[in-house]
Design an enzyme around this catalytic site. Structure first.
Site, PDB file in Angstrom:
ATOM      1  N   SER A 157       0.804  -1.223   0.000  1.00 54.58           N
ATOM      2  CA  SER A 157       0.000   0.000   0.000  1.00 54.58           C
ATOM      3  C   SER A 157       0.838   1.274   0.000  1.00 54.58           C
ATOM      4  O   SER A 157       0.330   2.333  -0.324  1.00 54.58           O
ATOM      5  CB  SER A 157      -0.950   0.005   1.201  1.00 54.58           C
ATOM      6  OG  SER A 157      -0.249   0.186   2.393  1.00 54.58           O
ATOM      7  N   LYS A 194       0.724   4.338   6.852  1.00 53.58           N
ATOM      8  CA  LYS A 194       0.014   5.176   5.882  1.00 53.58           C
ATOM      9  C   LYS A 194       0.465   6.636   6.017  1.00 53.58           C
ATOM     10  O   LYS A 194       1.082   7.017   7.008  1.00 53.58           O
ATOM     11  CB  LYS A 194      -1.500   5.122   6.133  1.00 53.58           C
ATOM     12  CG  LYS A 194      -2.164   3.768   5.902  1.00 53.58           C
ATOM     13  CD  LYS A 194      -2.309   3.452   4.429  1.00 53.58           C
ATOM     14  CE  LYS A 194      -2.975   2.098   4.212  1.00 53.58           C
ATOM     15  NZ  LYS A 194      -2.200   0.965   4.783  1.00 53.58           N
TER      16      LYS A 194
END
Lengths: 207, 207
Positions: free
Chosen positions: B124, B161
């Site tokens: 990701s 993230k």
DNA sequence: TTGTATACCAGACATTTGTATGGTATCATG
DNA sequence: CATGATACCATACAAATGTCTGGTATACAA
């Protein structure tokens, strides 16, 4: 007499102290252990140390000053060491550029490895997750295997690329579609070493 | 008498030797320098060493055994320390997971920082050059600024993230078009820390 | 020439440091 | 109780190691 502790408690503290000092790069003397732990006798420190050696938790070079070390160092692992980070490598081997390193960073390598750091310039390897400003850690070696990411000296300038052999010819591949592979002439080309690690600093550190 | 070298040549060798020994964790004695360089007199080694100190290339603890060290280690830099690398963080803070770390890696941080490593799972963040298997080094902190790459705990699982505030709402952005941003509910979300460094090991090391 | 700097040597001395010997005290166990 | 194990202490000795004094030789500049 210092307050007597339960068996093993003080020894644990001795071990921690020695370990900490070793990680700092300067092994302690017996008397430094004595002072740090607050013993009034050198021998007390020595007994703990020798016991740790017997238990296999420490090793020592008998008779030598500051001779205690961690047994792992026996097995090839060194304590963290500082290696120089080079901003730029011009003609010649990296060692001639080590005179003015940008700084030093810690790594844990085998004693036999000859490591140095190099700050990456340009986008040519960004497809492999190596971005401009990253530091690659390089193990000096004169050859490489196809597929290795290497630091090579081409026309007197160091560059980071993927090394490939194609029909007995050397090719240096960027990992970025905007760049083209290089097929250097052998007389203007040499391998400085193999990239074994990539580091990116997201804060001021590492400069 | 050993063959006389040009000014500076031998001193350079002395410096290299000392440096190498320091990187291995055991500073050399004057006599070890003497032997390594092949001097017949201790004093010759000492003169080179003292000169290096004068030139600022070495420092020393006068009178102490194995007292020579690199000046950089003096200048505010803390010694390298080993931090644990976690393979996975489940509910709770990272410290509860430190019991069974994958291993340890050396970093050079401020003493006040509370650092740990975390192995990255998933693609990701690959757009930011953080690939699966990379280790991110995280400074524990409960908050972050918009744009920081953070390790956050969402529904009891740790994730890496980019942190953003949008109209007073938290958004966690992956850096990969194949993934969608997350807008976690505040009661199932917390920040474990900020990513300050990314490392990738291209060889067996670091595992 | 004289002076200064560098590179090296020989031998000695002084401190640091590892090692040894012997002792006190406490605790647990047969 | 006696025995052994552990923790600690005091003191001394010896080896390792840092330091000093004085010397030779070469190169170079004033």
């Amino acid at each position: 007499m210092s307050p007597r502790t339960k068996p093993g408690v003080t020894r644990e503290r001795v071990y921690r102290f020695v370990r900490e000092r070793l990680e700092q790069g300067l092994p302690p003397t017996v008397r430094e252990v004595q002072e740090a732990l607050g013993f009034r006798a050198v021998q007390t420190a020595r007994e703990h140390l020798e016991r740790l050696v017997l238990d296999g938790r420490l090793s020592k070079r008998a008779g030598k000053a500051r001779g205690y070390f961690l047994p792992e160092q026996h097995a090839g692992l060194t304590p963290p060491i500082l290696i120089p980070v080079l901003g730029r490598i011009q003609a010649g081997d990296p060692h001639s550029a080590i005179e003015a390193p940008e700084g030093h960073i810690p790594v844990q390598g085998k004693a036999s490895d000859d490591l140095f750091g190099l700050r990456v310039q340009g986008e040519s390897m960004s497809g492999a997750g190596i971005l401009p400003g990253d530091v690659v850690i390089v193990r000096s070696q004169p050859t490489a295997e196809s597929g290795d990411i290497v630091v090579a000296l081409v026309d007197g300038e160091a560059t980071v690329k993927t090394f490939r052999m194609r029909r007995r010819r050397v090719e240096l591949h960027p990992e970025n579609p905007d760049f083209d592979p290089i097929s250097p002439k052998s007389d203007a080309f040499s391998i400085l070493g193999k990239v074994v690690e990539v580091r990116r600093f997201l804060e001021g550190k590492g400069g």
